[in-house]
Motif scaffolding. Structure first.
Motif, PDB file in Angstrom:
ATOM      1  N   LEU A  87      60.109  37.879  53.456  1.00 11.28           N
ATOM      2  CA  LEU A  87      61.151  37.189  52.688  1.00 11.28           C
ATOM      3  C   LEU A  87      60.853  35.695  52.636  1.00 11.28           C
ATOM      4  N   GLN A  88      60.941  35.127  51.437  1.00 13.84           N
ATOM      5  CA  GLN A  88      60.881  33.673  51.263  1.00 13.84           C
ATOM      6  C   GLN A  88      62.051  33.306  50.370  1.00 13.84           C
ATOM      7  N   GLY A  89      63.137  32.907  51.001  1.00 17.73           N
ATOM      8  CA  GLY A  89      64.375  32.726  50.251  1.00 17.73           C
ATOM      9  C   GLY A  89      64.893  34.076  49.809  1.00 17.73           C
ATOM     10  N   ASN A  90      65.089  34.251  48.490  1.00 23.46           N
ATOM     11  CA  ASN A  90      65.512  35.540  47.944  1.00 23.46           C
ATOM     12  C   ASN A  90      64.344  36.320  47.335  1.00 23.46           C
ATOM     13  N   HIS A  91      63.133  35.829  47.544  1.00 22.54           N
ATOM     14  CA  HIS A  91      61.936  36.508  47.006  1.00 22.54           C
ATOM     15  C   HIS A  91      61.362  37.436  48.077  1.00 22.54           C
ATOM     16  N   LEU A  92      61.331  38.747  47.782  1.00 26.33           N
ATOM     17  CA  LEU A  92      60.865  39.767  48.713  1.00 26.33           C
ATOM     18  C   LEU A  92      59.503  40.299  48.264  1.00 26.33           C
ATOM     19  N   THR A  93      58.551  40.345  49.220  1.00 27.89           N
ATOM     20  CA  THR A  93      57.256  41.000  48.988  1.00 27.89           C
ATOM     21  C   THR A  93      57.146  42.161  49.979  1.00 27.89           C
ATOM     22  N   PHE A  94      56.739  43.341  49.490  1.00 31.58           N
ATOM     23  CA  PHE A  94      56.755  44.549  50.332  1.00 31.58           C
ATOM     24  C   PHE A  94      55.431  45.299  50.222  1.00 31.58           C
ATOM     25  N   SER A  95      54.968  45.819  51.369  1.00 29.90           N
ATOM     26  CA  SER A  95      53.858  46.777  51.423  1.00 29.90           C
ATOM     27  C   SER A  95      54.221  47.860  52.434  1.00 29.90           C
ATOM     28  N   GLY A  96      53.745  49.066  52.200  1.00 24.60           N
ATOM     29  CA  GLY A  96      54.061  50.163  53.117  1.00 24.60           C
ATOM     30  C   GLY A  96      52.915  51.144  53.255  1.00 24.60           C
ATOM     31  N   ALA A  97      52.838  51.766  54.427  1.00 18.54           N
ATOM     32  CA  ALA A  97      51.892  52.846  54.686  1.00 18.54           C
ATOM     33  C   ALA A  97      52.718  54.109  54.892  1.00 18.54           C
ATOM     34  N   ASN A  98      52.887  54.889  53.834  1.00 14.51           N
ATOM     35  CA  ASN A  98      53.675  56.128  53.799  1.00 14.51           C
ATOM     36  C   ASN A  98      55.184  55.891  53.829  1.00 14.51           C
ATOM     37  N   ASN A  99      55.656  54.792  54.390  1.00 11.91           N
ATOM     38  CA  ASN A  99      57.089  54.546  54.544  1.00 11.91           C
ATOM     39  C   ASN A  99      57.613  53.600  53.456  1.00 11.91           C
ATOM     40  N   PRO A 100      58.873  53.813  52.961  1.00 14.71           N
ATOM     41  CA  PRO A 100      59.436  52.985  51.889  1.00 14.71           C
ATOM     42  C   PRO A 100      60.373  51.909  52.448  1.00 14.71           C
ATOM     43  N   LEU A 101      60.897  51.086  51.532  1.00 16.05           N
ATOM     44  CA  LEU A 101      61.997  50.168  51.822  1.00 16.05           C
ATOM     45  C   LEU A 101      63.081  50.455  50.796  1.00 16.05           C
ATOM     46  N   TRP A 102      64.332  50.611  51.266  1.00 16.14           N
ATOM     47  CA  TRP A 102      65.457  50.873  50.365  1.00 16.14           C
ATOM     48  C   TRP A 102      66.286  49.613  50.192  1.00 16.14           C
ATOM     49  N   ILE A 103      66.727  49.372  48.941  1.00 15.35           N
ATOM     50  CA  ILE A 103      67.626  48.253  48.612  1.00 15.35           C
ATOM     51  C   ILE A 103      68.866  48.846  47.966  1.00 15.35           C
ATOM     52  N   ILE A 104      70.040  48.489  48.467  1.00 15.20           N
ATOM     53  CA  ILE A 104      71.302  48.951  47.868  1.00 15.20           C
ATOM     54  C   ILE A 104      72.002  47.743  47.245  1.00 15.20           C
ATOM     55  N   ARG A 105      72.217  47.842  45.945  1.00 18.18           N
ATOM     56  CA  ARG A 105      72.895  46.770  45.194  1.00 18.18           C
ATOM     57  C   ARG A 105      73.981  47.408  44.336  1.00 18.18           C
ATOM     58  N   ASN A 106      75.216  47.023  44.580  1.00 12.39           N
ATOM     59  CA  ASN A 106      76.362  47.530  43.802  1.00 12.39           C
ATOM     60  C   ASN A 106      76.406  49.067  43.793  1.00 12.39           C
ATOM     61  N   LYS A 107      76.279  49.660  45.010  1.00  8.65           N
ATOM     62  CA  LYS A 107      76.344  51.121  45.172  1.00  8.65           C
ATOM     63  C   LYS A 107      75.210  51.865  44.462  1.00  8.65           C
ATOM     64  N   GLU A 108      74.116  51.175  44.167  1.00  5.17           N
ATOM     65  CA  GLU A 108      72.946  51.802  43.571  1.00  5.17           C
ATOM     66  C   GLU A 108      71.762  51.602  44.510  1.00  5.17           C
ATOM     67  N   LEU A 109      71.013  52.687  44.782  1.00  2.00           N
ATOM     68  CA  LEU A 109      69.891  52.631  45.718  1.00  2.00           C
ATOM     69  C   LEU A 109      68.579  52.471  44.950  1.00  2.00           C
ATOM     70  N   ILE A 110      67.840  51.412  45.300  1.00  2.00           N
ATOM     71  CA  ILE A 110      66.529  51.124  44.698  1.00  2.00           C
ATOM     72  C   ILE A 110      65.482  51.344  45.784  1.00  2.00           C
ATOM     73  N   GLU A 111      64.430  52.135  45.479  1.00  2.00           N
ATOM     74  CA  GLU A 111      63.411  52.471  46.479  1.00  2.00           C
ATOM     75  C   GLU A 111      62.082  51.823  46.123  1.00  2.00           C
ATOM     76  N   LEU A 112      61.540  51.046  47.071  1.00  2.00           N
ATOM     77  CA  LEU A 112      60.184  50.515  46.956  1.00  2.00           C
ATOM     78  C   LEU A 112      59.292  51.400  47.822  1.00  2.00           C
ATOM     79  N   LYS A 113      58.416  52.173  47.190  1.00  2.00           N
ATOM     80  CA  LYS A 113      57.609  53.148  47.910  1.00  2.00           C
ATOM     81  C   LYS A 113      56.338  52.516  48.458  1.00  2.00           C
ATOM     82  N   GLY A 114      55.887  52.990  49.628  1.00  2.00           N
ATOM     83  CA  GLY A 114      54.628  52.547  50.218  1.00  2.00           C
ATOM     84  C   GLY A 114      53.464  53.369  49.701  1.00  2.00           C
ATOM     85  N   ASP A 115      52.260  52.916  50.019  1.00  2.00           N
ATOM     86  CA  ASP A 115      51.057  53.657  49.638  1.00  2.00           C
ATOM     87  C   ASP A 115      50.974  54.961  50.436  1.00  2.00           C
ATOM     88  N   LYS A 116      50.399  55.999  49.808  1.00  2.00           N
ATOM     89  CA  LYS A 116      50.265  57.314  50.451  1.00  2.00           C
ATOM     90  C   LYS A 116      49.027  57.343  51.353  1.00  2.00           C
TER      91      LYS A 116
END
Length: 780
Positions: free
Chosen positions: A659-688
């Motif tokens: 995180l740098q302020g409100n700017h998010l950078t994500f990487s994953g190994a098989n595992n994701p990161l979930w973001i919930i905004r206004n009761k909606e789930l957004i999934e950032l998937k990791g590499d397989k």
């Protein structure tokens, strides 16, 4: 798993007696198997063939042919047979008895592999005759061992026992402790079939003693497994569990993969009646272990056991799947035993689905193979299936004929039934003996009390005699003297015998009390030893837990860096393979949740290495982008785990955000990161791909996302989703996790942890936690 796994040991000893060059090639073949390659290295084969073509020396040609036969015997039995026939022609042409002995032993091994037990016996007898004529004690010892295998597989139990007795005499003369350990072990298994329980256990104890003398931990693990299998066969589940746990522990320490697989099969038997999930977990562990390491013999055994378990659980679709697997493997390897079991399983599946024509075809194929190549028990299994098919089709005449044939097969097992009765009798006598020993002190107390009562009664009788004497004195002086002399003589003898009996009873009581005191002392010493060991292990684990906790970020550090956040961290054991990671470098906030291979002590060791690799990536190599951090972490971890000869396939799955302020950078190994905004789930998937060894490794990618105030971020390991529920018998699942996180997102971030923990505990109920659980949540 049949406890009579003697042929496997015979093959190991056979390879021990081959020339050094052959042993090297066997090792090469095993190494190739460990990489899941069922075929040998083609360049090695080509090199050996070239040596055969260019060599003019018969001895060199023969050695090369034996090497080639050894390589082919691990997966290409038709090629191995062809080479063995060529070797036989060369040996006959050279008129060399040593060559003939070697090639006859090779034929004995190969025919045993394809379940041609009659041919295997023929060639092992021929090899044995040659080594006797050559007066070669070392080769004769190995030949007798292999001959015992053939005797045993042909149902000639006593002949196999006699052959092993001669092996013991030779091994004693040659001071070969390895042969003595393995031979006494197998002799114990054979004695079980002869109904000689006490002698069998004595032989296994001798085997264990020899294993300890030569520090052969693998043989010790095999002996313990044999005892576990024996106890399981005769219903003593508690003793079987105790011995199989010890066998598995030693097999893991020595990387004895075959014993590990058999132990998992036996543990699946233990759990079948009480815990279906645990039973399937154990048998799947056996399958995964043997499949990963290319162990075809043990893999087919595990597949057969899985099929039997699935039949009992009535999971028919999977029964059919494993039947087809066994048929395919048996066809590839020309192993008729494996094919027979496969056709029986597939026929069972067809019968369950009312596919009676297909069921009958598969059952007849199984019967045909069993009659030509396998044992009476397999014939009975195939014929029982045919009987049930005819009954289901309403073909009562054929069903009656099948039943009569089946009854005839069963009558052939009368000798075995007698042995089972003898075994049962031996166990009952042993049990009664145990009860007598346990109540020995009480019995002696009863005997002493009985003697005292008897003495008291006799004293009363003496008083009556004295009164009679007084009366007689009043009547007649002469009668008084005669009666008095008789009474005194009688009293003397009576008192003498009474005191002699009391002395004997007291002597037996004293001896018994001494034995009880000695036994109590030994029990107390063992209890104190176990308590000390338990304390040492517990202290070591607690200290390791403090070290691991010191590596993990504290709550204060996490809250300082992440702000409004929560952590749900529930290790399965005292030590964990999951860990969480939080760092701040300048204005960058880095956070991650990782799931390392395993849990408990092994998982904790891997987690410490992975945590260290992450820290080095940002401190030593000054990396800031999450994809670069994961690439460097993988590189460091692979370097740490590669010891040259053995590549360790451990690693981790991870989700990493920066995180740098409100700017998010994500990487994953098989595992994701979930973001919930206004009761909606957004999934950032990791590499397989994992952080570790992978067949198609590539650089990790990264994704960016602009956050808004109030967004919720979640990272987690797979322990939450994979937990089985006690009421439904299913996993929690990722889908149910998404619904739970969405419903909990309306709560304050500090209360979400409590909601997730309550839901997890409610789902798990009385079941055991299967894996470590780690969930990290934060609010922007």
């Amino acid at each position: 798993m049949d406890p009579t796994v003697f042929p496997v040991i015979a093959r190991q000893v056979f390879f021990r007696l081959l020339p050094i060059q052959c042993i090297m090639l066997v090792g090469l073949n095993l190494g190739l198997q460990a990489q899941n390659s069922l075929l040998p290295n083609q360049p090695v084969i080509d090199s050996i063939r070239n040596q055969i073509l260019v060599s003019t020396d018969d001895s060199t040609k023969f050695d090369c042919m034996m090497k080639l036969c050894d390589i082919y015997s691990s997966g290409q039995l038709d090629s191995a047979m062809a080479v063995a026939r060529s070797s036989l022609k060369l040996a006959v042409a050279a008129d060399d008895n040593w060559m003939l002995g070697q090639v006859y032993s090779q034929f004995g091994f190969l025919f045993d592999e394809i379940a041609r037990v009659d041919s295997s016996l023929h060639y092992n007898l021929a090899a044995n005759k040659i080594w006797r004529e050559q007066n070669d004690s070392t080769q004769l010892m190995g030949s007798l061992y292999n001959l015992a295998t053939s005797y045993y597989n042909n149902g000639l139990i006593q002949e196999g026992d006699n052959a092993l007795d001669e092996v013991i005499l030779l091994a004693t003369a040659l001071k070969d402790s390895v042969f003595l350990a393995s031979t006494h072990n197998v002799k114990g298994v054979i004695l079980i079939d002869l109904g000689k329980i006490e002698e069998a256990i004595a032989e296994l104890k001798i085997s264990s003693s020899w294993s300890e003398k030569c520090n052969d931990v693998q043989q010790q693990s095999y002996t313990l497994f044999s005892l576990a299998a024996i106890y399981n066969k005769h219903g003593d589940k508690e003793a079987s569990r105790y011995h199989v746990d010890r066998a598995l522990d030693l097999a893991r320490k020595t990387k004895f993969l075959a014993i590990q697989s058999w132990c998992y099969e036996l543990m699946a038997d233990h759990a079948l009646s009480s815990n279906e999930l645990l039973c399937l977990k154990y048998i799947d562990s056996a399958i995964a272990l043997t499949r990963t390491n290319g162990m075809l013999r043990e893999l087919t055994s595990a597949y057969t056991k899985k099929g039997d378990i699935l039949i009992k659980l009535k999971r028919w679709t999977e029964v059919g799947k494993y039947g087809r697997k066994l048929i395919n493997i048996g066809t590839d390897l020309q192993n008729f035993t494996v094919k027979t079991n496969g056709y029986i399983l597939l026929g069972r599946f067809n019968l369950s689905q009312k596919q009676l024509r297909e069921a009958e075809e598969n059952a007849k194929l199984a019967k045909s193979l069993a009659e030509r190549h396998y044992t009476l028990h397999t014939k009975i299994g195939a014929e029982r299936l045919i009987f049930e098919i005819y009954k289901a089709k309403g073909q009562w005449r054929k069903a009656l004929e099948s039943f009569e044939y089946l009854s005839g097969l069963r009558s052939e097992l009368s000798n075995e039934d007698n042995r089972v009765a003898a075994i049962q009798s031996s166990l009952e006598r042993a049990y009664e003996h145990s009860k007598i020993q346990d109540s020995l002190y009480f019995r002696n107390q009863q005997m002493l009390e009985h003697a005292r009562n008897e003495s008291h009664a006799r004293n009363l009788k003496l008083k009556n005699l004295k009164m009679d004497a007084v009366i007689a004195k009043q009547q007649s002086e002469r009668t008084l003297w005669l009666t008095g002399i008789g009474v005194i003589s009688f009293l003397g003898l009576l008192i003498y015998f009474v005191f002699r009996e009391i002395k004997k009873i007291n002597g037996r009581l004293h001896s018994t009390n001494g034995e009880l005191a000695k036994s109590n002392k030994e029990i107390n010493e063992q209890r104190l030893y176990l308590e000390r060991k338990n304390t040492q292990i517990t202290d070591s684990i607690n200290y390791a837990r403090r070290i691991q906790n010191a590596i993990l970020p504290s709550d204060a550090k996490r809250n300082k860096i992440l702000g409004r956040s929560f952590l749900l961290y529930e290790p399965k054991e005292a030590l964990a393979g999951d860990f969480y990671w939080v760092q701040q470098v300048d204005d960058l906030v880095m956070f991650a949740v990782a799931d390392c291979t395993g849990h408990g002590v092994p998982g904790a060791m891997v987690s410490v290495m992975c945590n260290s690799a992450l820290d080095r990536s940002i401190r030593e190599f000054n990396l800031r982008n999450p994809s670069d951090i994961l690439n460097k972490t993988r590189s460091l971890l692979l370097k740490e785990l590669d010891n040259g000869d053995n590549q360790v396939n451990d690693g981790m799955d991870i989700a990493l955000g920066v995180l740098q302020g409100n700017h998010l950078t994500f990487s994953g190994a098989n595992n994701p990161l979930w973001i919930i905004r206004n009761k909606e789930l957004i999934e950032l998937k990791g590499d397989k791909q994992p952080i570790g060894v992978y067949h198609a490794m590539k650089p990790f990618t990264e994704q960016t996302f602009e956050l808004e105030p109030g967004d919720l971020l979640y990272m987690f390991s797979d322990g939450f989703a994979d937990q089985f529920g006690w009421q439904r018998g299913k996993k929690f699942s990722v889908k149910r996790m998404k619904q739970l996180f969405l419903s909990a997102s309306g709560l304050p971030i500090t209360e979400q942890r409590k909601r997730l923990k309550e839901e997890f505990n409610s789902w798990m109920g009385s079941l055991e936690q299967l894996d470590d659980v780690c969930v990290l949540g934060l609010e922007v």
